[in-house]
Design a protein around this motif. Sequence first.
Motif, short mmCIF file in Angstrom:
data_model
loop_
_atom_site.label_atom_id
_atom_site.label_comp_id
_atom_site.label_asym_id
_atom_site.label_seq_id
_atom_site.Cartn_x
_atom_site.Cartn_y
_atom_site.Cartn_z
N ARG A 1 -27.80 -27.39 7.61
CA ARG A 1 -28.35 -26.64 8.75
C ARG A 1 -29.54 -27.42 9.35
O ARG A 1 -29.83 -27.34 10.53
CB ARG A 1 -28.83 -25.29 8.20
CG ARG A 1 -29.17 -24.23 9.14
CD ARG A 1 -28.76 -22.87 8.59
NE ARG A 1 -29.28 -22.54 7.27
CZ ARG A 1 -30.49 -22.09 7.00
NH1 ARG A 1 -31.38 -21.99 7.96
NH2 ARG A 1 -30.83 -21.75 5.77
N ARG B 1 -28.59 -21.80 14.36
CA ARG B 1 -27.42 -22.12 13.53
C ARG B 1 -26.98 -20.93 12.67
O ARG B 1 -25.87 -20.94 12.15
CB ARG B 1 -27.70 -23.35 12.68
CG ARG B 1 -27.83 -24.57 13.58
CD ARG B 1 -27.75 -25.88 12.86
NE ARG B 1 -27.64 -26.95 13.84
CZ ARG B 1 -28.24 -28.11 13.77
NH1 ARG B 1 -29.01 -28.39 12.72
NH2 ARG B 1 -28.09 -29.02 14.70
N ARG C 1 -22.48 -19.77 11.53
CA ARG C 1 -22.34 -20.15 10.13
C ARG C 1 -20.90 -20.25 9.63
O ARG C 1 -20.68 -20.62 8.48
CB ARG C 1 -23.19 -19.26 9.22
CG ARG C 1 -22.88 -17.80 9.25
CD ARG C 1 -23.92 -17.05 8.41
NE ARG C 1 -23.67 -15.62 8.43
CZ ARG C 1 -24.08 -14.80 9.40
NH1 ARG C 1 -24.79 -15.27 10.41
NH2 ARG C 1 -23.80 -13.53 9.35
N ASP D 1 -23.34 -25.62 9.31
CA ASP D 1 -24.38 -24.66 9.68
C ASP D 1 -24.59 -23.62 8.58
O ASP D 1 -25.67 -23.05 8.43
CB ASP D 1 -24.05 -23.96 11.00
CG ASP D 1 -24.19 -24.91 12.17
OD1 ASP D 1 -24.74 -26.01 11.97
OD2 ASP D 1 -23.75 -24.57 13.29
#
Length: 462
Positions: free
Chosen positions: A69, A54, A58, A63
């Motif tokens: 996340r 992840r 971002r 994420d």
Amino acid sequence: MSHAFQQCIHPDCQTTYDLGQILTACKKCGSLLDIQYNWDRVSVPSSMKEFEKRWASRLNPLDFSGVWRFRNLLPFPADSDIVTIGEGQTILQKNDLLGAKIGMNADSLFLQYEGLNPSGSFKDNGMTAASTHAKMVGAKITACASTGNTSASLAIYAGVSGLFKCVVFVGSGKIAYGKLSQALDYGATTLQIKGDFDDALARVRELCDQHPIYLCNSVNPFRLEGQKTIMYRIMEGLGWEVPDWIVVPGGNLGNSSSFGKAFIELKQLGLIDRVPRLAIINAAGASTLDQLFNSDELRWNDGKNDSDLIRNYYEVMDKEDQRASTLASAIEINRPVNLVKALRALSFCDGVVRSVSDQQIVDSRAMIAATGFGCEPASGATIAGLQMLREEGVIAASDRVACVLTGHQLKDPDLTVAYHTGDPKKHEEKLHPAGVFEMPYANPPIVVENDVAAIVSALGLG
Ligand code: F0G
């Protein structure tokens, strides 16, 4: 049956409730509630390392968040319900300089710096989860009692999301100005109760029982789900290894409780094969857990803990009008609402509890700051506690220890300035009544004439 539900933690009750119910205690027996999951119905990664994928995505806010996340490990909301403001961008930082000062070997002391959250404390990890549930149930007004950080955190989520209004209750004269300024600035309706935090929490609970107001204190089981992620990030900082110790300040004991739950679940899911030990550090002036755990030997006892012992303790406290009192105002709490969940965490993580004096707290806070990690007094309790446990030989110099620095340095600048300046007035007001007389780490400003020769001389250059 849904994949997630609420459940009473008492082993003789275990009543379940669906996610849509707004509860802060079991309706049948009054015990605390957990969020539980039917793990076989949700997608859990086969190793923690999978979460690293992840990092590459971002730009997706879920994420980017250091909480969401890890959403597979707190899968109560749909992605579309998640309220996030980029919380949890915090990392584990090794601090050998400080470690050496308190008798730790190199590569042993790590600080999890939660002051870097949007509102400056760890609370945002939980408030994103509570706000998400508030959105799921369509709450229009939210509330909390606070020693300052919870109110700052709730106020920022209410302000940024625009989803609900918020009312925060603080004890009068019991809140550091940095925190009060945040609640006011973010637009929270702020009530200063004539009483302390314990009074404020009792009143806000009454209010929320009687009116459709959503309570965001740590009796809210959804909030604690978000705080589990602090432990995931510590493991992430250690290459997904488990440290030997987690050290955390204890106030209302929400953090300690959620850390315990995090490790219970990771073990159950086979994502870790051992658990760290947990050290919860009280301030000596607010040491209910220490008293009950160490002096009265109160234990989790598979959920069948001695409730009479707890009741009697509080009865005596009320009869003698004992009030919590510490310069670490964030943990100035005598009735920790998550006491029983913290006992569960202590039992699962083979934990210990200690109390440290205000002198130890302010000195440790200054020592931490001098190595570049500003934090507020409550967070200083971690290093004071670690030092105590090192001296006792409970924690070894080579143990890998992660201390959670819960709040930012700028939350309580008055105390920091009083410590460093030695200003007699500030001393009297702030430090001396609390029993702080020595300032071994003070770094006072040098008063100097408006003249370069005087400056050169003051710097010892001439
Ligand atoms: N450290 C800081 C900086 C805090 O603000 C708090 C709690 C704690 C530690 C204790 O955490 O309650 O999970 O044991 N502050 C609450 C508040 C009570 O209202 O801001 P805990």
